[in-house]
Design a protein around this motif. Structure first.
Motif, mmCIF file in Angstrom:
data_model
loop_
_atom_site.group_PDB
_atom_site.id
_atom_site.type_symbol
_atom_site.label_atom_id
_atom_site.label_comp_id
_atom_site.label_asym_id
_atom_site.label_seq_id
_atom_site.Cartn_x
_atom_site.Cartn_y
_atom_site.Cartn_z
ATOM 1 N N ASP A 82 83.086 41.324 100.867
ATOM 2 C CA ASP A 82 84.426 41.864 101.060
ATOM 3 C C ASP A 82 85.210 41.660 99.777
ATOM 4 N N ARG A 83 86.103 42.601 99.501
ATOM 5 C CA ARG A 83 86.913 42.575 98.283
ATOM 6 C C ARG A 83 88.373 42.705 98.692
ATOM 7 N N TYR A 84 89.203 41.815 98.166
ATOM 8 C CA TYR A 84 90.635 41.803 98.425
ATOM 9 C C TYR A 84 91.352 41.839 97.082
ATOM 10 N N GLY A 85 92.591 42.256 97.088
ATOM 11 C CA GLY A 85 93.347 42.284 95.848
ATOM 12 C C GLY A 85 94.818 42.045 96.087
ATOM 13 N N THR A 86 95.509 41.701 94.997
ATOM 14 C CA THR A 86 96.950 41.501 95.062
ATOM 15 C C THR A 86 97.601 41.974 93.775
ATOM 16 N N CYS A 87 98.805 42.446 93.912
ATOM 17 C CA CYS A 87 99.594 42.779 92.730
ATOM 18 C C CYS A 87 100.837 41.896 92.699
ATOM 19 N N ASN A 92 91.341 41.076 87.734
ATOM 20 C CA ASN A 92 90.737 42.404 87.835
ATOM 21 C C ASN A 92 90.357 42.926 86.455
ATOM 22 N N GLU A 93 91.097 42.529 85.427
ATOM 23 C CA GLU A 93 90.768 42.965 84.072
ATOM 24 C C GLU A 93 89.690 42.066 83.490
ATOM 25 N N ILE A 94 88.603 42.684 83.063
ATOM 26 C CA ILE A 94 87.497 41.958 82.463
ATOM 27 C C ILE A 94 87.643 42.050 80.952
ATOM 28 N N PRO A 95 87.583 40.904 80.264
ATOM 29 C CA PRO A 95 87.733 40.952 78.815
ATOM 30 C C PRO A 95 86.618 41.765 78.176
ATOM 31 N N GLY A 96 86.979 42.579 77.210
ATOM 32 C CA GLY A 96 85.993 43.403 76.511
ATOM 33 C C GLY A 96 86.221 43.345 75.014
ATOM 34 N N ASP A 97 85.422 44.087 74.280
ATOM 35 C CA ASP A 97 85.532 44.087 72.830
ATOM 36 C C ASP A 97 86.821 44.761 72.355
ATOM 37 N N ASP A 98 87.140 45.928 72.898
ATOM 38 C CA ASP A 98 88.288 46.688 72.422
ATOM 39 C C ASP A 98 89.496 46.580 73.345
ATOM 40 N N GLU A 142 95.872 48.625 90.145
ATOM 41 C CA GLU A 142 97.169 47.980 90.358
ATOM 42 C C GLU A 142 97.029 46.536 90.839
ATOM 43 N N CYS A 143 95.891 46.196 91.392
ATOM 44 C CA CYS A 143 95.624 44.821 91.832
ATOM 45 C C CYS A 143 95.139 44.024 90.628
ATOM 46 N N HIS A 144 95.968 43.099 90.153
ATOM 47 C CA HIS A 144 95.582 42.381 88.949
ATOM 48 C C HIS A 144 94.772 41.123 89.226
ATOM 49 N N VAL A 145 94.664 40.710 90.484
ATOM 50 C CA VAL A 145 93.813 39.577 90.850
ATOM 51 C C VAL A 145 93.000 39.969 92.076
ATOM 52 N N LEU A 180 91.944 35.571 105.623
ATOM 53 C CA LEU A 180 92.349 36.042 104.300
ATOM 54 C C LEU A 180 93.434 37.111 104.393
ATOM 55 N N GLU A 181 93.359 37.968 105.388
ATOM 56 C CA GLU A 181 94.377 38.994 105.556
ATOM 57 C C GLU A 181 95.724 38.403 105.964
ATOM 58 N N SER A 182 95.740 37.138 106.393
ATOM 59 C CA SER A 182 97.006 36.479 106.732
ATOM 60 C C SER A 182 97.739 35.985 105.486
ATOM 61 N N VAL A 183 97.082 35.974 104.332
ATOM 62 C CA VAL A 183 97.729 35.568 103.085
ATOM 63 C C VAL A 183 98.662 36.699 102.647
ATOM 64 N N GLU A 184 99.937 36.406 102.587
ATOM 65 C CA GLU A 184 100.924 37.425 102.226
ATOM 66 C C GLU A 184 100.631 37.990 100.838
ATOM 67 N N GLY A 185 100.627 39.318 100.753
ATOM 68 C CA GLY A 185 100.389 39.985 99.481
ATOM 69 C C GLY A 185 98.928 40.259 99.161
ATOM 70 N N LEU A 186 98.007 39.768 99.997
ATOM 71 C CA LEU A 186 96.583 39.990 99.793
ATOM 72 C C LEU A 186 96.127 41.139 100.690
ATOM 73 N N VAL A 187 95.503 42.158 100.089
ATOM 74 C CA VAL A 187 95.128 43.367 100.814
ATOM 75 C C VAL A 187 93.610 43.542 100.767
ATOM 76 N N HIS A 188 93.027 43.891 101.908
ATOM 77 C CA HIS A 188 91.585 44.169 101.959
ATOM 78 C C HIS A 188 91.317 45.496 101.274
ATOM 79 N N LEU A 189 90.415 45.484 100.272
ATOM 80 C CA LEU A 189 90.144 46.687 99.483
ATOM 81 C C LEU A 189 88.812 47.340 99.808
ATOM 82 N N GLY A 190 87.861 46.568 100.320
ATOM 83 C CA GLY A 190 86.569 47.181 100.594
ATOM 84 C C GLY A 190 85.585 46.210 101.198
ATOM 85 N N HIS A 191 84.538 46.791 101.772
ATOM 86 C CA HIS A 191 83.507 46.042 102.462
ATOM 87 C C HIS A 191 82.157 46.692 102.164
#
Length: 106
Positions: free
Chosen positions: A5-10, A55-61, A72-75, A92-103
């Protein structure tokens, strides 16, 4: 079989989410660092793995989102369980600001 499961927050930082999810699930996170993933946090409990990562993975450029479908979900919170775990999802869905994104089940 594994269940993901994947969750995200902005609204929260990774540190905020570690604190909130720790309190919600009663788990302790360990901070790790990876060239591929950056700084992320991991908790393992009875066959359940919970990860908090940017959510942002460090890269070369430029940084690229790990979850490009929801930039838009940065974590993100990622869970891995051996079987579907509706109790974990509800908690996990009870955590305010945390949204289920996929399964996904494999």
């Amino acid at each position: 079989m594994a269940d993901f499961d994947r969750y995200g927050t902005c609204t929260h930082t990774a540190e905020d989410l570690v604190r909130l999810v720790s309190a919600c699930l009663g788990v302790a996170f360990t901070e790790r660092e990876s060239d591929y993933r950056g700084v992320y946090h991991v908790a393992d409990l009875d066959g359940v793995r919970v990860e908090v990562q940017p959510n942002e993975i460090p890269g070369d450029d430029e940084d690229e989102p790990c979850n490009a479908a929801n930039p838009e979900c940065h974590v993100l919170v990622l869970t891995t369980t051996p079987l579907p775990d509706p109790t974990l999802r509800t908690r996990l869905e009870s955590v305010e600001g945390l949204v289920h994104l996929g399964h996904e089940s494999v």
